[in-house]
Design an enzyme around this catalytic site. Structure first.
Site, PDB file in Angstrom:
ATOM      1  CE  LYS A 117       6.166  13.240  -5.444  1.00  0.00           C
ATOM      2  NZ  LYS A 117       7.516  12.685  -5.677  1.00  0.00           N
ATOM      3  N   GLY A 139       2.833   4.660 -11.011  1.00  0.00           N
ATOM      4  CA  GLY A 139       3.998   4.235 -10.236  1.00  0.00           C
ATOM      5  C   GLY A 139       3.867   2.786  -9.837  1.00  0.00           C
ATOM      6  CB  SER A 140       5.569   0.871  -7.224  1.00  0.00           C
ATOM      7  OG  SER A 140       5.246   1.627  -6.086  1.00  0.00           O
ATOM      8  CB  THR A 141       1.633  -2.782  -7.744  1.00  0.00           C
ATOM      9  OG1 THR A 141       1.612  -2.854  -9.184  1.00  0.00           O
ATOM     10  CG2 THR A 141       0.402  -3.483  -7.191  1.00  0.00           C
ATOM     11  CD  GLU A 142       5.821  -1.215  -1.396  1.00  0.00           C
ATOM     12  OE1 GLU A 142       6.692  -1.446  -2.262  1.00  0.00           O
ATOM     13  OE2 GLU A 142       6.087  -0.843  -0.245  1.00  0.00           O
ATOM     14  N   GLY A 154       0.504   2.357  -5.157  1.00  0.00           N
ATOM     15  CA  GLY A 154      -0.876   2.452  -5.648  1.00  0.00           C
ATOM     16  C   GLY A 154      -1.859   1.888  -4.624  1.00  0.00           C
ATOM     17  CD  GLU A 178       0.385   3.118 -16.288  1.00  0.00           C
ATOM     18  OE1 GLU A 178       0.751   1.975 -15.918  1.00  0.00           O
ATOM     19  OE2 GLU A 178       1.123   3.947 -16.797  1.00  0.00           O
ATOM     20  CB  CYS A 183       4.378   0.490 -16.472  1.00  0.00           C
ATOM     21  SG  CYS A 183       3.768   1.694 -17.647  1.00  0.00           S
ATOM     22  CD  GLU A 194       6.830  -3.027 -12.910  1.00  0.00           C
ATOM     23  OE1 GLU A 194       6.568  -2.589 -11.772  1.00  0.00           O
ATOM     24  OE2 GLU A 194       6.349  -2.548 -13.949  1.00  0.00           O
TER      25      GLU A 194
END
Ligand code: NDP
Length: 512
Positions: A218, A270-273, A275, A292, A326, A423
């Protein structure tokens, strides 16, 4: 549109009355007669090599098909806001179809195939990527906004290198140290971001395929086009239907894919959120997961560092790909005794960067990928000023249309400032200082992230001392942002877990 140099009025030598800088890209002052102008001639890459279709389908079971619900969304050129194409938006039914196709291909074709045969397909894909590299580079710059010299010299060659590298592993997995007969995991659901659209697709697909898995990928909503061109390359390489499937769509498509019961392994960048959301979704399901996520890397410059090289490394660390990286070196930690000298040289260098048309081969800084990302950068930099840091950008003429942000440096940054903690994912550098190596380590590690770091010093012993203490998955010494398919990449803590690349990256796709 052509590129414009970010002018450093305080420092650039310029002829009277022209308002033009006289420095070239290497920072040399051009020998010019008084009163004459010095400008870069435009060097645009032709976009003719790319044939854009008005509408793109999903890549499902070896064919391009419309979404079952018929939904589409536009993808735009962020440098001009010009719509490039309509792209199919995959819904739950499409996710079902893609996962079923991947399962069928895994069980009937790809899983049982002799590994040396699988390798042939990967080599073919790698070679076709090289043959069509200009087309990929132009399309990537159109859809993402990154400078053509980066897509041409970094993204596309590295994507091909990942397929070459993993092709070599396909028939050697038994000797990779995972035990006598490592098995593929099954169907991999892979969700990738917009900052390196083709390269992230290669990072995900190549190791999964080499290990014998099949994939449903995706791509990000704002950058679907090179993943679809890669799907076309899979067709061209004769890859059996269903081995690779590409589902374009938004966040809901990604959420449906990772939650699908037919997926055995999830790989997310992608973003930590997001993730964290995915980790919650997968808890207790037994699915394999690698994440990651974000970073807030420290680039540490000691007083004995070669200053010119360090300044190039700082620029590469945070202004490469508009800072949409990143592992970007977004926090500069510079030893107090050389801080003024380093920041002065950095400002000189930033005055020579050229911002503008991503398709111009002279461009150093391209467009911000989307309006929401531009808003986020604008909001965080405003917070930096409000919290008391000093903001500086070289005077820059930003194009009238598209999404643009000038290279920006904050000095006087405290560790508590949002620009030192969050970030930003844009061309924004926060400068902090330190006095002792111990203080450098403490400040570098004062972040919830742990993806990467840089160290600049003349002393090898100091590099090793620091590398042992920095809590980061990658530590670059006297360089920055170096990538190689043979070298594992990944983070600690809120930067995620698992490694991509090298032997370690294969482990995520093998049951050993
Ligand atoms: P996201 O994490 O939202 O997007 C990454 C990918 O995940 C995209 O393909 C996205 O789809 C998809 N996605 C979104 N929501 C879900 C979900 N609930 N389940 C599964 N997949 C999902 O990043 P953003 O693009 O929103 O960027 C936000 C911030 O994240 C940036 O400002 C940056 O700080 C950070 N970021 C970090 C990256 C990194 O490499 N570490 C990469 C990208 C962003 P869609 O594009 O359709 O939303």
């Amino acid at each position: 549109m052509s590129g414009t140099t970010c002018e450093n009025e305080a420092r650039a030598t310029r002829p009277k009355g022209t308002g033009k800088p006289l420095m070239n890209a290497s920072g040399e002052v051009a020998a010019q007669a008084e009163g004459t102008e010095w400008e870069y001639a435009p060097a645009p890459e032709s976009r003719d090599i790319v044939t854009l279709a008005p509408e793109y389908g999903l890549f499902l079971n070896g064919e391009f098909v419309p979404a079952a619900g018929g939904d589409v969304f536009p993808t735009v050129n962020p440098a001009t806001e010009e719509p490039l194409a309509q792209v199919a938006k995959a819904g739950p039914e499409d996710v079902d179809r893609a996962v079923a196709a991947a399962r069928e291909a895994y069980e009937r074709v790809w899983g049982p195939m002799p590994p040396a045969e699988r390798a042939k397909y990967l080599y073919r894909i790698a070679r076709i990527l090289q043959e069509r590299s200009r087309e990929f580079a132009v399309l990537e710059s159109l859809d993402n906004g990154k400078p053509i010299k980066e897509s041409r010299d970094v993204d596309v060659p590295l994507a091909a290198a990942h397929f070459f590298y993993h092709a070599g592993w396909a028939d050697k997995l038994e000797y990779a140290g995972f035990g006598p007969s490592p098995r593929p995991v099954g169907v991999a659901g892979q969700v990738i971001p917009w900052n390196f659209p083709l390269l992230m697709a290669a990072w995900k697909l190549a190791p999964a395929l080499a290990a014998g898995n099949t994939c449903v990928l995706k791509p990000a909503e704002t950058t679907p086009l090179t993943a679809l061109l890669l799907a076309e390359v899979c067709q061209q390489a004769g890859l059996p239907p269903g081995v690779v499937n590409v589902l374009t769509g938004a966040g809901e498509t990604g959420a449906a894919l990772v939650a699908h019961p037919g997926v055995d392994k999830v790989a997310f960048t992608g973003s930590t959120e997001v993730g964290k959301q995915i980790q919650r979704t997968l808890a207790g399901t037994g699915k394999r997961l690698t994440l990651e996520l974000g970073g807030k890397a420290a680039n540490v410059v000691f007083d004995d560092a070669p200053v010119e090289a360090a300044v190039e490394g700082i620029v590469n660390g945070i202004f490469f790909n508009q800072g949409h990286v990143c592992c970007a070196g977004s926090r500069l930690l510079v030893q107090e005794s050389v801080a003024d000298a380093v920041v002065d040289k950095l400002r000189d260098r930033l005055g020579t960067l050229r911002l503008g048309d991503p398709l111009d081969k002279n461009t150093d800084i391209g467009a911000i990928n989307s309006r929401p990302q531009l808003d986020k950068i604008t909001e965080l930099t405003a917070a930096g000023e409000a919290e008391g840091a000093e903001r500086w950008s070289p005077p820059c003429r930003l194009p009238d249309r598209g999404y643009w942000f000038p290279p920006t440096v904050f000095t006087g940054v405290a560790q508590s400032h949002r620009i030192a903690r969050e970030e930003i994912f844009g061309p924004v550098l926060s400068v902090l200082t330190f006095r002792t190596p111990e203080e450098a380590v403490t400040k570098a590690n004062n972040t919830p992230y742990g993806l990467s770091a840089g160290v600049w010093t003349d002393k090898g012993s100091r590099i090793l001392w620091l590398a042992q203490r920095l809590r980061a998955g990658v530590v670059w010494a006297n360089t920055y942002n170096r990538f190689d398919p043979a070298s594992p990449f990944g983070g600690y803590r809120e930067s995620g877990f698992g490694r991509e690349g090298g032997r370690h990256g294969l482990a995520a796709y093998l049951d050993a």
